[in-house]
Design an enzyme around this catalytic site. Structure first.
Site, PDB file in Angstrom:
ATOM      1  N   GLU A 231     -11.433  -1.428  -3.859  1.00 28.64           N
ATOM      2  CA  GLU A 231     -10.830  -0.648  -2.785  1.00 28.64           C
ATOM      3  C   GLU A 231      -9.692   0.220  -3.323  1.00 28.64           C
ATOM      4  O   GLU A 231      -9.487   0.336  -4.532  1.00 28.64           O
ATOM      5  CB  GLU A 231     -10.318  -1.561  -1.678  1.00 28.64           C
ATOM      6  CG  GLU A 231      -9.289  -2.585  -2.115  1.00 28.64           C
ATOM      7  CD  GLU A 231      -8.929  -3.557  -0.994  1.00 28.64           C
ATOM      8  OE1 GLU A 231      -9.654  -3.624   0.008  1.00 28.64           O
ATOM      9  OE2 GLU A 231      -7.903  -4.259  -1.137  1.00 28.64           O
TER      10      GLU A 231
ATOM     11  N   ASP B 299       0.825  -1.218   0.000  1.00 27.49           N
ATOM     12  CA  ASP B 299       0.000   0.000   0.000  1.00 27.49           C
ATOM     13  C   ASP B 299       0.859   1.268   0.000  1.00 27.49           C
ATOM     14  O   ASP B 299       0.762   2.100   0.908  1.00 27.49           O
ATOM     15  CB  ASP B 299      -0.937   0.021   1.203  1.00 27.49           C
ATOM     16  CG  ASP B 299      -1.695  -1.273   1.408  1.00 27.49           C
ATOM     17  OD1 ASP B 299      -2.047  -1.906   0.403  1.00 27.49           O
ATOM     18  OD2 ASP B 299      -1.920  -1.655   2.565  1.00 27.49           O
TER      19      ASP B 299
END
Length: 346
Positions: free
Chosen positions: A229, A50
């Site tokens: 997402e 991420d």
């Protein structure tokens, strides 16, 4: 590279381009001249999951997901001058914020950071959650400078920004702050449940402008579960571009993650893919996919950030390395734009 286009021709063309652009302000121009950034990256730079990135002067700052007890710490922080060689700066947090562990029981780390500069400070948003649940929260930490030698340096946690509960149709993780041309600021976030949401942020505080304002839905998939997402917004040539990740991360070499994009004329949408299908109906033009790797080494490319360097955009993301048992690693590719203004990773 198109069929019949020789490596020698490519090298000559690239040399000519670099000569013509010798005044480029991007420090990675020389580093990328012989082979791709991904080919040059330190393969032992693990784990990176991420990623969020910002450039300050001639230095790139990279932040990523981190957990308590891990060697890299809670939100690892790395710096680089060329996007290739990275130096560990230590974690942002030495321990989990008290408010986070009290509100989100069982949390072990802080996920999916987002970094930006606003109102005289660097703002790092982060996610607090436990896997597979939407009892989640987004928090905010700030520092006036990213220069650790500056006496003003120091991360200050400002706590909760927004949270979600099991009764909500959204999940408050994966934040991304967007600065619009008119001075307004917006946050996109979301993971599974009702998909990707949008809310307005107060530039003065970094918190919600109106906590009671309804959330705007930007993307969802008509599936159960709803695997969407990691939103990231940019604006270019009058369009808002929403990058999102589809399918499943965090499964090593069995991850099915991939990255898509849609665009809109207004920040609230509707976002459509290249074929005109709404992202609210599961549309999305593929930008990153494991099938693009002929070696089949890099699996599940996703959770991207867009780095907008002078003269060149980059897509920064993680993928799982099949040669290292699916360890998540940093990946960076130039992002180019087609004549009809759609992004492609090269």
């Amino acid at each position: 590279m198109t069929k019949g286009f020789s490596a020698r021709s490519a090298a000559l063309m690239l040399a000519a381009v670099l000569a013509a652009c010798s005044a480029s302000t991007s420090p990675v121009a020389d580093a990328a001249s012989e082979k791709s950034l991904n080919a040059q990256l330190d393969e032992t730079l693990l784990p990176v999951h991420d990623p969020a990135i910002i450039r300050v002067g001639d230095t790139y700052h990279l932040f990523s997901t981190g957990h308590a007890g891990e060697k890299a710490g809670i939100i690892p922080w790395r710096t680089s001058k060329d996007l290739v060689h990275w130096t560990e700066e230590g974690p942002v947090f030495v321990q989990l914020p008290t408010w986070a562990t009290e509100r989100i029981k069982g949390t072990r780390g802080l996920w999916a950071p987002d970094i930006s500069y606003s109102n005289g400070e660097y703002r790092l948003y982060y996610s607090v959650s436990t896997f597979g649940k939407n009892r989640s929260a987004i928090g905010l930490a700030v520092t006036p400078t990213l220069d650790r030698s500056d006496p003003k340096f120091g991360w200050i946690d400002r706590g909760l920004v927004i949270e979600s509960h099991p009764s909500d149709d959204y999940n408050t993780i994966d934040p991304n702050l967007f600065h619009d041309d008119d001075g307004r600021q917006w946050m996109v976030f979301g993971s599974f449940w009702g998909g990707i949401k949008l809310t307005e942020i107060d530039p003065a505080t970094g918190k919600l402008k109106d906590p009671k304002a309804p959330l705007q839905a930007l993307a969802r998939r008509p599936l159960d579960p709803d695997p969407v997402e990691a939103p990231f917004l940019i604006k270019r040539d009058g369009f808002y571009y929403l990058f999102i990740s589809y399918d499943f991360c965090c499964r090593g070499t069995k991850s099915t993650y991939y990255t898509v994009v849609g665009r809109a004329k207004a920040i609230q949408g509707p976002y459509l893919d290249r074929d005109g299908k709404p992202l609210l109906e599961g549309g999305g033009t593929v930008v990153l996919h494991a099938n693009q790797d002929p070696q089949k080494r890099w699996v599940g490319p996703g959770h991207n950030a867009i780095l907008r360097d002078p003269g060149q955009d980059y897509i920064v993301y993680h993928a799982y390395d099949a040669t290292r048992r699916g360890a998540p690693a940093l990946r960076i590719q130039p992002l180019v734009w087609t004549k009809d203004s759609w992004p492609e990773a090269r």
